[in-house]
Design a protein around this motif. Structure first.
Motif, short mmCIF file in Angstrom:
data_model
loop_
_atom_site.label_atom_id
_atom_site.label_comp_id
_atom_site.label_asym_id
_atom_site.label_seq_id
_atom_site.Cartn_x
_atom_site.Cartn_y
_atom_site.Cartn_z
N PRO A 1 4.91 -7.74 3.15
CA PRO A 1 6.33 -7.93 2.85
C PRO A 1 7.24 -7.40 3.95
CG PRO A 1 5.47 -6.07 1.62
CD PRO A 1 4.29 -6.71 2.30
N GLN A 2 8.44 -7.96 3.99
CA GLN A 2 9.49 -7.45 4.86
C GLN A 2 10.25 -6.39 4.07
OE1 GLN A 2 11.87 -10.46 6.91
NE2 GLN A 2 10.38 -12.01 6.31
N ALA A 3 10.15 -5.16 4.53
CA ALA A 3 10.77 -4.05 3.79
C ALA A 3 12.28 -4.06 3.97
CB ALA A 3 10.20 -2.72 4.26
N ARG A 4 12.98 -4.10 2.85
CA ARG A 4 14.45 -3.97 2.84
C ARG A 4 14.73 -2.53 2.37
NH1 ARG A 4 19.64 -2.67 0.93
NH2 ARG A 4 20.78 -4.51 0.24
N ILE A 5 14.93 -1.64 3.35
CA ILE A 5 15.04 -0.21 3.07
C ILE A 5 16.37 0.10 2.37
CG2 ILE A 5 14.98 2.10 4.04
CD1 ILE A 5 12.38 0.59 4.38
N VAL A 6 16.28 0.86 1.29
CA VAL A 6 17.48 1.30 0.56
C VAL A 6 17.55 2.83 0.67
CG1 VAL A 6 18.68 1.37 -1.65
CG2 VAL A 6 17.27 -0.62 -1.05
N LEU B 1 12.36 2.09 -1.26
CA LEU B 1 13.15 3.32 -1.20
C LEU B 1 13.00 3.98 0.16
CD1 LEU B 1 14.90 5.44 -2.70
CD2 LEU B 1 12.77 6.53 -3.39
N GLY B 2 14.12 4.30 0.78
CA GLY B 2 14.11 4.98 2.07
C GLY B 2 14.32 6.48 1.88
N ALA C 1 5.47 5.73 5.03
CA ALA C 1 6.66 4.93 4.71
C ALA C 1 6.86 3.85 5.77
CB ALA C 1 7.89 5.83 4.63
N PRO C 2 7.23 2.63 5.33
CA PRO C 2 7.63 2.24 3.97
C PRO C 2 6.49 1.69 3.10
CG PRO C 2 8.17 0.47 5.49
CD PRO C 2 7.54 1.56 6.33
N ALA D 1 0.87 -1.18 0.00
CA ALA D 1 0.00 0.00 0.00
C ALA D 1 0.91 1.23 0.00
CB ALA D 1 -0.93 -0.01 1.21
N ASP D 2 1.37 1.62 -1.18
CA ASP D 2 2.37 2.68 -1.28
C ASP D 2 1.85 4.03 -0.80
OD1 ASP D 2 4.77 1.39 -2.82
OD2 ASP D 2 2.98 0.70 -3.87
#
Length: 375
Positions: free
Chosen positions: A287-292, A369-370, A255-256, A250-251
């Motif tokens: 999902p498990q957010a992998r923040i970049v 995206l972080g 965040a995230p 759910a963008d």
């Protein structure tokens, strides 16, 4: 080989100007030959010639703009995933999809009051900034507590409120205190009208995956039919041969962009409807957010260029980030290089190397995206 309609060469302004000037000169010469001295004097001809260049330039600019509009906008509307606005709505309708309308936020609130008093359905609460909400059902006072569910009067993301937000009754109610507080789950689920890029994502998913009555892609399509769910991916047999799963995003959320528990339940109930999902064991997975986090030095560095870079990176992660899959680091460099106003840049974080990938370590991990920092 013929050129694609989207890549066809447009005449330059200079070329169009020369063509227009030639036509004007020919018209002028014909006028001079056919007119009598009383109709067109030498002074008239000289004045007309002095304006030829200006008229030719004006015509050239107009034609050039018309050609660009035909190539850069009108021609694109013939391609579903490149269309926009009302043209995109037409393609969505063709494939029995519809642009998602704005959805009103809702959630639980609580206040205090004397037992035996009742706050009627439709009673209004108001936030400090003027946003209003109505009770969806009667809320009786019991044990000194008045609890109920409310929904925003106006649909849209602006109706969302965090837990603990104070709300006030618009009209005083005997035996009911005027102050209420938003519950632990907040007022959520409010979404704006679906953006073009979100609608294109759903349309592309539908075009790439014709309905098969229970394939993983069908679960993803069903999930994205709901307000607030902007991306989804079907998962085959996540817990055995009789199970089905869907990972949702759910963008539009804070965040995230991980969906709320309410959105997760909404997806579960919607897919489990007998008109859609088969009787599989259904897993709706967050999902498990992998923040970049991104750190970049721009040249030249301006406020407008920074905004362009942020928008380009957001679009990249929206289009390419997929659960369980990585992303080439070169794609970060590519989208930053393609932004308007950028001449050169240095990507400080993450550290980029040739052939490198941003990676994830599980099937439900998703690159997100972080922060984007400019140094």
């Amino acid at each position: 080989m013929s050129k694609s309609p989207l890549n066809v060469a447009i005449p330059q302004i200079g070329e169009l100007q020369q063509n227009a000037a030639r036509l004007l000169q020919e018209s002028l010469a014909q006028a001079g030959q056919s007119a009598t001295p009383a109709q067109l004097s030498t002074a008239d001809l000289e004045l007309a010639r002095s304006n030829t260049k200006v008229l030719a330039f004006v015509q050239a600019v107009g034609l050039h703009g018309a050609y660009r509009y035909l190539r850069d906008f009108i021609a694109r509307q013939a391609i579903p995933i490149k269309s926009a606005g009302e043209f995109l709505d037409g393609w969505l309708s063709t494939y029995r999809l519809a642009r998602k309308a704005a959805n009103a936020a809702g959630g639980a609130v609580s206040g205090t009051g004397l037992d035996g008093n009742l706050l009627a359905s439709g009673s209004l609460l108001q936030a400090s900034d003027g946003r209003q909400y109505r009770f969806t059902a009667d809320a009786p006072a019991s044990g000194g507590v008045v609890a109920g569910n409310i929904v925003a009067l106006l649909a849209g993301k602006a109706g969302n409120l965090p837990a603990g937000t104070a709300l006030t009754l618009v009209s005083v109610q005997a035996g009911i205190d005027s102050q209420f507080v938003v519950g632990a789950d907040g007022i959520s689920g409010g979404t704006d009208v679906e953006k073009d890029e979100e609608a294109v994502f759903r349309l592309q998913q539908r075009l790439s995956n014709p309905p098969l009555g229970g394939a993983p892609a069908d679960y993803a399509r069903w999930a994205m039919e709901l307000p607030g769910i902007t991306r989804a991916w079907g998962v085959r047999n996540p817990a055995g041969p009789t199970s089905a799963g869907v990972i949702i995003m759910a963008d539009g959320n804070a965040a995230p962009g991980i969906p709320t528990t309410g959105q997760r339940k909404l997806v579960f109930d919607y897919i489990r409807d007998p008109r859609r999902g088969p009787p599989d064991e259904l897993f709706v997975i967050l999902p498990q957010a992998r923040i970049v986090n991104i750190k970049v030095r721009l040249s030249p560095d301006s406020a407008d260029t920074r905004l362009q870079v942020i928008a380009a990176l957001q679009d990249l992660f929206f289009r390419e980030a997929t659960p369980g899959q990585g992303m080439p680091m070169s794609h970060l460099v590519e989208v930053i290089s393609g932004t308007r106003g950028e001449f050169n840049h240095t990507l400080m974080e993450p550290e980029v190397y040739s052939g490198g990938f941003l990676t994830v370590d599980s099937f439900d991990a998703l690159l997100v995206l972080g922060t984007v920092e400019f140094v």
